[in-house]
Design an enzyme around this catalytic site. Structure first.
Site, mmCIF file in Angstrom:
data_model
loop_
_atom_site.group_PDB
_atom_site.id
_atom_site.type_symbol
_atom_site.label_atom_id
_atom_site.label_comp_id
_atom_site.label_asym_id
_atom_site.label_seq_id
_atom_site.Cartn_x
_atom_site.Cartn_y
_atom_site.Cartn_z
ATOM 1 N N HIS A 134 -35.477 78.642 -11.367
ATOM 2 C CA HIS A 134 -34.155 79.291 -11.477
ATOM 3 C C HIS A 134 -33.771 79.510 -12.946
ATOM 4 O O HIS A 134 -32.589 79.622 -13.268
ATOM 5 C CB HIS A 134 -33.025 78.444 -10.837
ATOM 6 C CG HIS A 134 -33.093 78.295 -9.360
ATOM 7 N ND1 HIS A 134 -32.715 77.138 -8.717
ATOM 8 C CD2 HIS A 134 -33.464 79.155 -8.389
ATOM 9 C CE1 HIS A 134 -32.852 77.282 -7.416
ATOM 10 N NE2 HIS A 134 -33.319 78.500 -7.176
ATOM 11 N N ASN B 209 -38.326 91.936 -7.263
ATOM 12 C CA ASN B 209 -38.479 90.526 -6.915
ATOM 13 C C ASN B 209 -39.311 90.482 -5.633
ATOM 14 O O ASN B 209 -38.802 90.705 -4.546
ATOM 15 C CB ASN B 209 -37.093 89.916 -6.705
ATOM 16 C CG ASN B 209 -37.144 88.439 -6.383
ATOM 17 O OD1 ASN B 209 -38.230 87.877 -6.166
ATOM 18 N ND2 ASN B 209 -35.992 87.807 -6.337
ATOM 19 N N ARG C 157 -39.759 89.696 -11.476
ATOM 20 C CA ARG C 157 -39.516 88.255 -11.443
ATOM 21 C C ARG C 157 -40.839 87.578 -11.103
ATOM 22 O O ARG C 157 -41.465 87.903 -10.094
ATOM 23 C CB ARG C 157 -38.489 87.922 -10.373
ATOM 24 C CG ARG C 157 -38.311 86.432 -10.235
ATOM 25 C CD ARG C 157 -37.374 86.078 -9.111
ATOM 26 N NE ARG C 157 -37.217 84.645 -9.043
ATOM 27 C CZ ARG C 157 -37.122 83.960 -7.916
ATOM 28 N NH1 ARG C 157 -37.143 84.581 -6.754
ATOM 29 N NH2 ARG C 157 -36.984 82.658 -7.943
ATOM 30 N N ARG D 256 -34.917 72.108 1.734
ATOM 31 C CA ARG D 256 -35.804 71.217 0.974
ATOM 32 C C ARG D 256 -35.126 69.872 0.731
ATOM 33 O O ARG D 256 -33.930 69.825 0.462
ATOM 34 C CB ARG D 256 -36.159 71.833 -0.387
ATOM 35 C CG ARG D 256 -37.004 73.066 -0.278
ATOM 36 C CD ARG D 256 -37.292 73.664 -1.656
ATOM 37 N NE ARG D 256 -37.289 75.110 -1.556
ATOM 38 C CZ ARG D 256 -36.915 75.936 -2.521
ATOM 39 N NH1 ARG D 256 -36.527 75.471 -3.685
ATOM 40 N NH2 ARG D 256 -36.923 77.231 -2.323
ATOM 41 N N GLU E 98 -29.252 87.377 -11.715
ATOM 42 C CA GLU E 98 -30.633 87.285 -12.180
ATOM 43 C C GLU E 98 -31.221 88.667 -12.458
ATOM 44 O O GLU E 98 -32.012 88.841 -13.386
ATOM 45 C CB GLU E 98 -31.474 86.517 -11.159
ATOM 46 C CG GLU E 98 -31.087 85.038 -11.138
ATOM 47 C CD GLU E 98 -31.555 84.297 -9.902
ATOM 48 O OE1 GLU E 98 -32.612 83.670 -9.975
ATOM 49 O OE2 GLU E 98 -30.866 84.347 -8.866
#
Ligand code: AMP
Length: 417
Positions: free
Chosen positions: A196, A22, A107, A257, A400
């Site tokens: 996601h 990742n 990823r 965010r 993940e």
């Protein structure tokens, strides 16, 4: 589905390991898994790449493996970072040259409209991921660099891209399109992609298993609440709606965010406050959300401040929960029938007060949490709703890396392995 154009038959029957990478802008996280039993052989990260004080943290996870190793020193770029990862793995006898390594799974944040499935990386695929950089300027460049570097280290090894957007590709046009001029939207590939996805896919499937059902039988609302946060509505195993859009800025209140705001706020900031596009981007992505509201983005710290009577932290929490509730209600309506609501990621898995507050007052929708079950701390998937509740409320830790490893291995493994 993208058809790979190059051979992927480098894998032999005893090649059962997958390295998951990742690659972020200044970090690389990795895990090495053995797909015979999904066990983890090693995990680690390289952070602050490009700075003088880069840090490599490596944990061998095999039985009897020596403890965690950490070193600090300059690591100039992603190429040097991956070499450091390869060295660490080699020290444990798990080097990248091992014949047991079947593939590297990457990823990749944005797959655009084209990549709706995990895809074996060819020169052509890599070029297309690069062409998507304008729609994912913060993420795809680092992903591309990670792929290039890994291919240079092991050019003969199959490498697979697993896209964060892919699970959401099943959204109907009615959910995926913004109500703006179609020609402008299409010319600039502006639509809702969602992110996601690897987590939403894994967690929704795992929730079905927790209910003893096949994913095709259940409708699930997934609440992925980490530093980034997103919700999705999954009907019979297929995503029909999600809260992030063209970029991961839309939707829920997140660590830094803003999530949803009136788009006119951006014109206002430009015209009235004289801010540039880059400054507004920075404001909404890095200085908003919980951080902007109360100066902290860590839910643990926010809860601690609330317990001390801090009003700003309380308001930040209330705004976070209010938005979450709006999405639960909206996705309930989108799905029509809901079998489970599931909480995952750092906040969702750990913050019992968030779970409690998110479903408080929704008894009419069949939603409730059992206070004792909600208070249990565990790394296992579990139900927290009262017995015989109409809608199950669950906590399912996301994974993940496992999902990326499984999707990667499924593409490259010889039949029967
Ligand atoms: P993630 O992005 O999934 O790694 O989630 C990171 C976020 O999870 C942190 O910023 C915290 O807000 C939150 N978090 C982690 N551990 C806890 C905890 N024990 N209680 C509350 N929130 C937590």
């Amino acid at each position: 589905m993208t058809t790979p154009t190059e051979s992927t038959t480098a894998v032999t029957a005893n090649a059962t390991r997958v390295l998951v990478l990742n690659s972020g802008s200044s970090s690389v996280k990795y895990q090495l898994l053995d797909m015979r039993d999904n066990s983890r052989l090693a995990a680690g990260l390289v952070e602050r790449i490009g700075e003088g004080t880069s840090r490599v943290v490596h944990s061998p996870l095999t039985a009897g493996g020596a403890g965690k190793r950490e070193r600090i020193g300059a690591i100039a770029d992603h190429s040097a970072a991956l070499k450091a990862v390869a060295e660490e793995l080699a020290l444990d006898g798990l080097g990248l040259d091992s014949p047991q390594l079947a593939a590297i799974g990457h990823r990749v944040v944005h797959g655009g409209l084209r990549f709706t499935e995990p895809t074996v990386i060819t020169d052509e695929v890599l070029a297309e991921v690069e062409r998507l950089i304008p729609v994912a300027p913060l993420h795809n460049p680092a992903n591309v660099t990670g792929i290039r570097t890994a291919r240079a280290l092991r050019p003969d090894l199959p490498q697979v891209a697993v896209f964060d957007t892919a699970f959401h590709a099943t959204m109907p046009e009615s959910a995926a399109r913004y109500a703006i001029d179609v020609a402008t939207a299409d010319a600039h590939r502006i639509r809702r992609y969602g992110f996601h996805g690897t987590s939403h896919a894994y967690v929704s499937r795992r929730t079905a298993a927790l209910l003893g059902k096949d994913p095709s039988e259940v409708n699930v609302i997934v609440l992925h609440l980490g530093n980034g946060a997103s919700a999705s509505a999954v009907a019979g195993g297929r995503c029909v709606e999600t809260s992030m859009g063209l970029t991961p800025l839309e939707g829920l209140v997140m660590g830094t965010r803003s999530g949803d705001i009136d788009p006119a706020v951006t014109f206002h900031l430009k015209r009235v406050a004289g801010m540039s596009a880059d400054e507004i981007d920075e404001l909404l992505n890095k200085k908003s959300g919980l951080m902007g509201l109360c100066g902290d983005n860590d839910m643990r710290e926010i809860r601690r401040r609330i317990d001390e009577g801090d009003e700003r932290a309380r308001l930040a929490f209330d705004i976070y929960i209010h938005r979450l509730k709006k999405y639960i209600g909206a996705y309930y309506a989108v799905l029509g029938r809901v079998d489970a609501i599931v909480f995952t990621a750092g906040v969702g898995e750990n913050a019992a007060p968030v779970r409690e507050a998110a479903v408080a007052g929704l008894e009419e929708l069949g939603l409730a949490v059992d206070a004792d079950l909600n208070a249990v701390r565990s790394g296992e998937p579990r139900l927290i709703s009262p017995d015989h509740a109409r809608v199950a409320v669950a906590v399912v830790p996301t994974d993940e890396e496992l999902e990326i490893a499984q999707q990667t291995f499924a593409l490259v493994a010889p039949e029967g392995v």
